[in-house]
Scaffold this active site. Structure first.
Site, PDB file in Angstrom:
ATOM      1  N   SER A  68       0.839  -1.208   0.000  1.00  0.00           N
ATOM      2  CA  SER A  68       0.000   0.000   0.000  1.00  0.00           C
ATOM      3  C   SER A  68       0.868   1.249   0.000  1.00  0.00           C
ATOM      4  CB  SER A  68      -0.931   0.007   1.219  1.00  0.00           C
ATOM      5  OG  SER A  68      -0.199  -0.226   2.407  1.00  0.00           O
ATOM      6  N   ASP A 106       5.490  -7.120   2.379  1.00  0.00           N
ATOM      7  CA  ASP A 106       4.660  -7.561   1.261  1.00  0.00           C
ATOM      8  C   ASP A 106       5.528  -7.913   0.065  1.00  0.00           C
ATOM      9  OD1 ASP A 106       1.932  -7.816   1.585  1.00  0.00           O
ATOM     10  OD2 ASP A 106       1.530  -5.672   1.328  1.00  0.00           O
ATOM     11  N   GLU A 138      -0.369 -12.294  -1.626  1.00  0.00           N
ATOM     12  CA  GLU A 138      -1.815 -12.322  -1.844  1.00  0.00           C
ATOM     13  C   GLU A 138      -2.220 -13.556  -2.644  1.00  0.00           C
ATOM     14  OE1 GLU A 138      -3.296  -8.662  -3.504  1.00  0.00           O
ATOM     15  OE2 GLU A 138      -2.318  -7.437  -1.970  1.00  0.00           O
ATOM     16  N   GLU A 205      -9.101  -9.567   4.262  1.00  0.00           N
ATOM     17  CA  GLU A 205      -9.423  -8.156   3.971  1.00  0.00           C
ATOM     18  C   GLU A 205     -10.772  -8.022   3.264  1.00  0.00           C
ATOM     19  OE1 GLU A 205      -6.422  -5.835   1.948  1.00  0.00           O
ATOM     20  OE2 GLU A 205      -7.779  -4.121   1.740  1.00  0.00           O
TER      21      GLU A 205
HETATM   22  O1  KIV Z   1      -0.475  -3.375   1.650  1.00  0.00           O
HETATM   23  C1  KIV Z   1      -1.048  -3.323   2.752  1.00  0.00           C
HETATM   24  O2  KIV Z   1      -0.960  -2.331   3.475  1.00  0.00           O
HETATM   25  C2  KIV Z   1      -1.845  -4.474   3.156  1.00  0.00           C
HETATM   26  C3  KIV Z   1      -2.710  -4.322   4.351  1.00  0.00           C
HETATM   27  C4  KIV Z   1      -3.759  -3.319   4.113  1.00  0.00           C
HETATM   28  C5  KIV Z   1      -3.237  -5.615   4.831  1.00  0.00           C
HETATM   29  O3  KIV Z   1      -1.781  -5.482   2.539  1.00  0.00           O
END
Ligand code: KIV
Length: 290
Positions: A68, A106, A138, A205
């Site tokens: 994000s 991530d 994901e 989510e």
């Molecule tokens: O990228 C992110 O911040 C996320 C969270 C919102 C779970 O994957």
């Protein structure tokens, strides 16, 4: 060899400063859920910079360097353009700024979907260059073989099901998922597949609440909700959203502050001081000695 690691009380012969707490571990997070019950929910927030990590770290169990950051830091339209280089740079900063939380990074779109081998190469690079404890990816059942491949090779993995923002081009919107019975069953099945494959946690989510409750009951690993349910084993939010940095946020965000208003007020006062020559004042200038 990476130069991005920071000292850690658990392993260091020196005393890192500032005087740190002992860093939590992935097994400690796993042990929170015993016999299907999590007595103390897991507290997780996103962090992308060293300073924000310093501020959040003492109060969190896990910090997520979420992709994000593409939208929050870089102003990109989605998480799709985020690169491995961006994740590694921000991940290393967050590890440097934290001493207590488990840091999870991530895996960006395109860095893991092609094969388990591609995922391992990307995850290994992330762990080597940042010092983080694990990665998040994901996707549901389709990613289970990859999760197994990584976990069997010593890489802790957090799964992510329900609304998966990297799939925005296929999903078409960021709306809540699981409104049909078929989709609800698929999301619970995805969580179970990731749990069975060895994920130590699964982010759920943007789903209608009964799905989050069913998935939390169905898996042995901890579930981390975002737009899901207070019955999940923990919660995560984007820190900038809960701090009120943006005008527009999803329904599931609770604003605990209005940081945008605070910043705007301060900048307005600064601009007025500069134009009226009230800044710098006597306390902010150097005077000749003697
Ligand atoms: O990228 C992110 O911040 C996320 C969270 C919102 C779970 O994957």
């Amino acid at each position: 060899m990476s130069t991005t690691y920071t000292l850690d009380t658990a392993t260091s012969r020196a005393n890192p400063t500032p005087a740190p707490m002992k860093r939590l571990t992935v097994p400690a997070i796993q042990q929170r859920k015993a016999g299907g019950v999590t007595a103390k929910p897991v507290v997780m927030l996103t962090a992308y910079t060293a300073r924000m990590a310093q501020l959040l770290d003492p109060h969190c169990d896990m910090l997520l360097v979420g992709d994000s950051l593409g939208q929050v830091i870089y102003g990109l339209p989605s998480t799709v353009p985020v690169t491995l280089e961006m994740m590694c740079a921000h991940g290393a900063a967050v590890v440097r700024g934290s001493y207590h939380s488990v840091v999870i990074i991530d895996m960006p779109f395109g860095s893991y979907e092609a094969s388990p081998e591609q995922a391992f190469a990307s995850a290994a690079r992330i762990l080597k260059e940042t010092g983080a404890a694990g990665v998040k990816l994901e996707g549901g059942a389709a990613m289970a073989p990859t999760v197994r491949f990584l976990t069997e090779r010593g890489i802790p993995v957090v799964g992510h099901v329900g609304l998966t923002p990297q799939a925005i081009n296929a999903l078409g919107s960021y709306g809540a998922r699981g409104r049909s019975q078929a989709e609800a069953d698929k999301i619970v099945g995805d969580a179970v597949a990731l749990d069975t494959a060895g994920a130590f946690a699964v982010v759920i989510e943007g789903v209608v609440e009964p799905i989050a409750i069913a998935a939390t009951k169905a898996v042995s690993c901890v579930t981390i909700g975002i737009g899901a349910s207070a019955q999940c084993d923990g919660q995560v939010l984007v820190a900038e959203d809960m701090l009120g940095l943006f005008e527009r946020t999803a329904r599931f965000v609770k604003r605990y502050e209005n940081v945008a208003e605070t910043i705007e007020g301060a900048v307005k006062a600064y601009a007025a001081d500069v134009t009226s020559r009230a800044f710098p004042g006597p306390d902010q200038i150097y005077v000749p000695e003697g």
